[in-house]
Design a protein around this motif. Structure first.
Motif, PDB file in Angstrom:
ATOM      1  N   ARG A  27     -20.629  -0.216 -27.955  1.00  0.00           N
ATOM      2  CA  ARG A  27     -21.898  -0.376 -27.241  1.00  0.00           C
ATOM      3  C   ARG A  27     -21.701  -0.759 -25.775  1.00  0.00           C
ATOM      4  O   ARG A  27     -22.458  -1.564 -25.245  1.00  0.00           O
ATOM      5  N   TYR A  28     -20.688  -0.188 -25.122  1.00  0.00           N
ATOM      6  CA  TYR A  28     -20.485  -0.491 -23.700  1.00  0.00           C
ATOM      7  C   TYR A  28     -21.490   0.260 -22.849  1.00  0.00           C
ATOM      8  O   TYR A  28     -21.802   1.421 -23.089  1.00  0.00           O
ATOM      9  N   ILE A  29     -22.029  -0.431 -21.858  1.00  0.00           N
ATOM     10  CA  ILE A  29     -22.897   0.238 -20.886  1.00  0.00           C
ATOM     11  C   ILE A  29     -22.390  -0.141 -19.502  1.00  0.00           C
ATOM     12  O   ILE A  29     -22.128  -1.311 -19.233  1.00  0.00           O
ATOM     13  N   LEU A  30     -22.262   0.849 -18.637  1.00  0.00           N
ATOM     14  CA  LEU A  30     -21.839   0.554 -17.262  1.00  0.00           C
ATOM     15  C   LEU A  30     -23.076   0.278 -16.426  1.00  0.00           C
ATOM     16  O   LEU A  30     -23.944   1.140 -16.266  1.00  0.00           O
ATOM     17  N   LYS A  31     -23.176  -1.001 -15.940  1.00  0.00           N
ATOM     18  CA  LYS A  31     -24.361  -1.339 -15.150  1.00  0.00           C
ATOM     19  C   LYS A  31     -24.127  -1.054 -13.674  1.00  0.00           C
ATOM     20  O   LYS A  31     -24.916  -0.387 -13.025  1.00  0.00           O
ATOM     21  N   ARG A  32     -23.062  -1.610 -13.151  1.00  0.00           N
ATOM     22  CA  ARG A  32     -22.778  -1.312 -11.746  1.00  0.00           C
ATOM     23  C   ARG A  32     -21.319  -1.602 -11.426  1.00  0.00           C
ATOM     24  O   ARG A  32     -20.662  -2.371 -12.147  1.00  0.00           O
ATOM     25  N   ILE A  33     -20.848  -0.977 -10.364  1.00  0.00           N
ATOM     26  CA  ILE A  33     -19.486  -1.232  -9.896  1.00  0.00           C
ATOM     27  C   ILE A  33     -19.591  -2.232  -8.762  1.00  0.00           C
ATOM     28  O   ILE A  33     -20.316  -2.012  -7.777  1.00  0.00           O
ATOM     29  N   LEU A  34     -18.955  -3.397  -8.948  1.00  0.00           N
ATOM     30  CA  LEU A  34     -19.097  -4.465  -7.971  1.00  0.00           C
ATOM     31  C   LEU A  34     -18.279  -4.222  -6.714  1.00  0.00           C
ATOM     32  O   LEU A  34     -18.707  -4.536  -5.616  1.00  0.00           O
ATOM     33  N   GLU A  35     -17.119  -3.678  -6.910  1.00  0.00           N
ATOM     34  CA  GLU A  35     -16.247  -3.576  -5.743  1.00  0.00           C
ATOM     35  C   GLU A  35     -15.191  -2.501  -5.941  1.00  0.00           C
ATOM     36  O   GLU A  35     -14.646  -2.350  -7.028  1.00  0.00           O
ATOM     37  N   ILE A  36     -14.978  -1.720  -4.922  1.00  0.00           N
ATOM     38  CA  ILE A  36     -13.824  -0.826  -4.911  1.00  0.00           C
ATOM     39  C   ILE A  36     -13.044  -1.158  -3.650  1.00  0.00           C
ATOM     40  O   ILE A  36     -13.615  -1.147  -2.553  1.00  0.00           O
ATOM     41  N   SER A  37     -11.809  -1.556  -3.803  1.00  0.00           N
ATOM     42  CA  SER A  37     -11.055  -1.889  -2.595  1.00  0.00           C
ATOM     43  C   SER A  37      -9.931  -0.889  -2.390  1.00  0.00           C
ATOM     44  O   SER A  37      -9.351  -0.378  -3.348  1.00  0.00           O
ATOM     45  N   ILE A  38      -9.688  -0.554  -1.170  1.00  0.00           N
ATOM     46  CA  ILE A  38      -8.590   0.352  -0.811  1.00  0.00           C
ATOM     47  C   ILE A  38      -7.586  -0.448  -0.002  1.00  0.00           C
ATOM     48  O   ILE A  38      -7.933  -1.049   1.017  1.00  0.00           O
ATOM     49  N   GLU A  39      -6.358  -0.510  -0.491  1.00  0.00           N
ATOM     50  CA  GLU A  39      -5.317  -1.220   0.256  1.00  0.00           C
ATOM     51  C   GLU A  39      -4.507  -0.204   1.042  1.00  0.00           C
ATOM     52  O   GLU A  39      -4.168   0.861   0.533  1.00  0.00           O
ATOM     53  N   THR A  40      -4.205  -0.512   2.277  1.00  0.00           N
ATOM     54  CA  THR A  40      -3.362   0.392   3.066  1.00  0.00           C
ATOM     55  C   THR A  40      -2.141  -0.363   3.573  1.00  0.00           C
ATOM     56  O   THR A  40      -2.186  -1.572   3.774  1.00  0.00           O
ATOM     57  N   TYR A  41      -1.069   0.367   3.707  1.00  0.00           N
ATOM     58  CA  TYR A  41       0.164  -0.216   4.215  1.00  0.00           C
ATOM     59  C   TYR A  41       0.708   0.670   5.318  1.00  0.00           C
ATOM     60  O   TYR A  41       0.526   1.888   5.283  1.00  0.00           O
ATOM     61  N   THR A  42       1.358   0.075   6.268  1.00  0.00           N
ATOM     62  CA  THR A  42       2.014   0.874   7.312  1.00  0.00           C
ATOM     63  C   THR A  42       3.264   1.502   6.721  1.00  0.00           C
ATOM     64  O   THR A  42       4.100   0.809   6.141  1.00  0.00           O
ATOM     65  N   LEU A  43       3.338   2.822   6.828  1.00  0.00           N
ATOM     66  CA  LEU A  43       4.501   3.524   6.306  1.00  0.00           C
ATOM     67  C   LEU A  43       5.612   3.506   7.346  1.00  0.00           C
ATOM     68  O   LEU A  43       5.447   3.993   8.461  1.00  0.00           O
ATOM     69  N   ARG A  44       6.721   2.880   6.981  1.00  0.00           N
ATOM     70  CA  ARG A  44       7.843   2.823   7.920  1.00  0.00           C
ATOM     71  C   ARG A  44       8.806   3.955   7.611  1.00  0.00           C
ATOM     72  O   ARG A  44       9.431   3.978   6.585  1.00  0.00           O
TER      73      ARG A  44
END
Length: 362
Positions: A27-44
Motif C-alpha cells: 500500500r505504498y503511495i508516493l506523495k511528494r519528492i522532498l529533495e533531489i540533490s546533484i553533487e558535482t566535483y571538479t574533474l582533475r
DNA sequence: CCAAAGCTCCTTTGAGGCGC
DNA sequence: GCGCCTCAAAGGAGCTTTGG
C-alpha cells in the motif's frame, strides 16, 4: 550537453526505482519528492601546459618540434600562454605545406601565423586535458587530422602511447615530426622500424607491418575485431578428433598460484639475459568430483617453497583420490547391452568402422 | 662537430609447419 | 616426439646520413 544527457538518464533511473518500490510494498503511495540533490566535483585530468624545454634524450632523437611560447602572454587571461597544443598542430599543418625551417618559432614567425589559425580549437579548454572525448571533438573540428598522444619517459628514453586518462598531471604538447626516429630505440636492432598507427607497435619491415595492418584491432574503445571466415571447399569442414577428451574424468583438481615478480640480472644462455623471475608465494586448490558435485574443501597455502609444497600436497591428494577410485562397483550389464556389444560394427567413440571381421571374434 | 638514426650485411634465436 | 626446414625478430659490426 553531457550534463543534460546524464540528468535525463538519471531521472529515468529514479523513475524505475520509484516504480519498483511502489510495486513491492502493497500500500505504498508516493506523495511528494522532498529533495533531489546533484553533487558535482571538479574533474582533475592531465592538462597541457605552458612551455617546457624538450628533455635532453628526447631532443637528441630529433624527432619532435617543440614550439617556443616562452614569455608569450595570453591577452585574455593575462597569464603565460597555454597554447602548446595549438602550436603543435599548427607546426604539423605548416610542415604539410612544405615549411621545414624553424617550425618551433611558429608563435613568432609571421609566415607561420596562418597555420596557427587553421587549427580549430573552439570550446576546447586550454590547457587541454588528455581525454578521449576532448580529442574526439578536436578531430571532428579538424577533419584532416587524427591525433594520437604519446608520453615520453626521459629516464628510460622511451616513448609510450597514452591511452588511459592521466589525472591531475600537467603536460606539455609537442609535435612528433618523425615517428620512426622516436621508436628507433624500441630494440637494439639497428634498422628502421615501421610503426603501426593503430596500436603503436613497431615492426621490422614494411612487409610485416602491412600484414599486421590487415589484422590490427587498434587500441581505441570498441576496436573492431577481424573475423576470418572459412573458405568453401578449403577449410569449411572440421571433424572432432580429440577422443581422449571424451573419456569421463572422475574428478578435476583446480589450482591457482600467486607469485612475486622478483627482479634479477643473470645470464640465461646464449645472448639472453634473465631480468625477472616469477616466484610462487602461495597457492590454493580444490578437488571437484564430477558425478556427485562433491568438493573437497579448498586448501590454501602461503609461505616458503610454495611450489615444492604444492607437489607434496598433490601427491597426498592423489593417494586420497585413488582411495576413492579403488572402491569397486558392480557392473550393470543388461542382455540388451550384451547384444549391442556383439552386433557392434563401429567404434562408439569415434564412429569409425571396425576393419576387422567381427565374426572372427569369439 | 655531435649523437642518434639508419643502411648493408651477417648472425643467432625461437616459433611453427611438415613428414615420419 | 623428433629432425628438418622456413621465417621473422632481433643482436651487432662497420659504416654513412641526418638534423641540430
Amino acid at each position: 550537453e553531457d550534463i543534460e544527457e546524464h540528468i535525463i538518464k538519471t531521472i529515468g533511473k529514479i523513475d524505475v526505482q520509484i516504480e519498483g518500490t511502489l510495486k513491492k510494498g502493497s500500500r505504498y503511495i508516493l506523495k511528494r519528492i522532498l529533495e533531489i540533490s546533484i553533487e558535482t566535483y571538479t574533474l582533475r585530468r592531465a592538462l597541457g601546459g605552458s612551455y617546457i624545454p624538450t628533455p635532453k634524450k628526447l631532443a637528441n632523437t630529433k624527432s619532435t618540434i617543440n614550439p617556443d611560447n616562452q614569455g608569450l602572454i595570453n591577452p585574455e587571461t593575462n597569464r603565460p600562454s597555454e597554447r602548446c597544443l595549438q602550436s603543435a598542430l599548427g607546426a604539423y599543418f605548416a610542415h604539410q605545406d612544405g615549411h621545414t625551417d624553424h617550425l618551433e618559432q611558429i608563435f613568432r614567425a609571421k609566415k607561420y601565423k596562418p597555420y596557427l589559425d587553421i587549427v580549430k580549437l573552439d570550446g576546447i579548454p586550454m590547457p587541454t586535458p588528455i581525454c578521449s572525448c576532448i580529442f574526439d571533438k578536436i578531430e571532428k573540428m579538424n577533419p584532416d587530422i587524427s591525433i594520437s598522444v604519446w608520453g615520453w619517459n626521459e629516464e628510460l628514453a622511451t616513448p609510450k602511447a597514452v591511452i588511459a586518462n592521466k589525472y591531475g598531471q600537467k603536460n606539455h604538447f609537442l609535435w612528433i615530426k618523425n615517428h620512426s626516429k622516436l621508436i628507433y630505440g624500441d630494440t637494439a636492432h639497428k634498422e628502421k622500424k615501421y610503426l603501426c598507427n593503430g596500436c603503436f607497435q613497431s615492426w621490422t619491415s614494411e612487409k610485416t607491418l602491412e600484414r599486421h595492418l590487415e589484422w590490427c584491432p587498434g587500441l581505441h574503445e570498441n576496436a573492431p575485431q577481424r573475423v576470418a571466415m572459412s573458405v568453401k571447399g578449403v577449410n569449411d569442414f572440421e571433424r572432432f578428433k580429440n577422443y581422449g577428451r571424451m573419456i569421463n574424468a572422475p574428478c578435476v583438481i583446480i589450482a591457482d598460484f600467486e607469485a612475486d615478480n622478483k627482479k634479477c640480472d643473470e645470464a640465461y644462455g646464449g645472448s639472453m639475459q634473465k631480468l625477472a623471475e616469477q616466484k610462487a608465494n602461495s597457492f590454493c586448490y580444490l578437488v571437484h568430483w564430477i558425478d556427485t558435485g562433491d568438493v573437497w574443501v579448498p586448501f590454501l597455502y602461503r609461505g616458503e617453497n610454495a611450489t615444492q609444497e604444492f607437489v607434496q600436497r598433490i601427491d597426498q591428494e592423489l593417494v586420497k583420490i585413488n582411495g576413492v577410485l579403488a572402491i569397486k562397483h558392480e557392473r550393470i550389464e543388461t542382455e540388451e547391452d550384451k547384444k549391442r556389444f556383439a552386433e557392434a560394427i563401429s567404434c562408439w567413440i569415434c564412429k569409425g568402422k571396425f576393419d576387422i571381421d567381427t565374426n572372427e571374434i569369439e
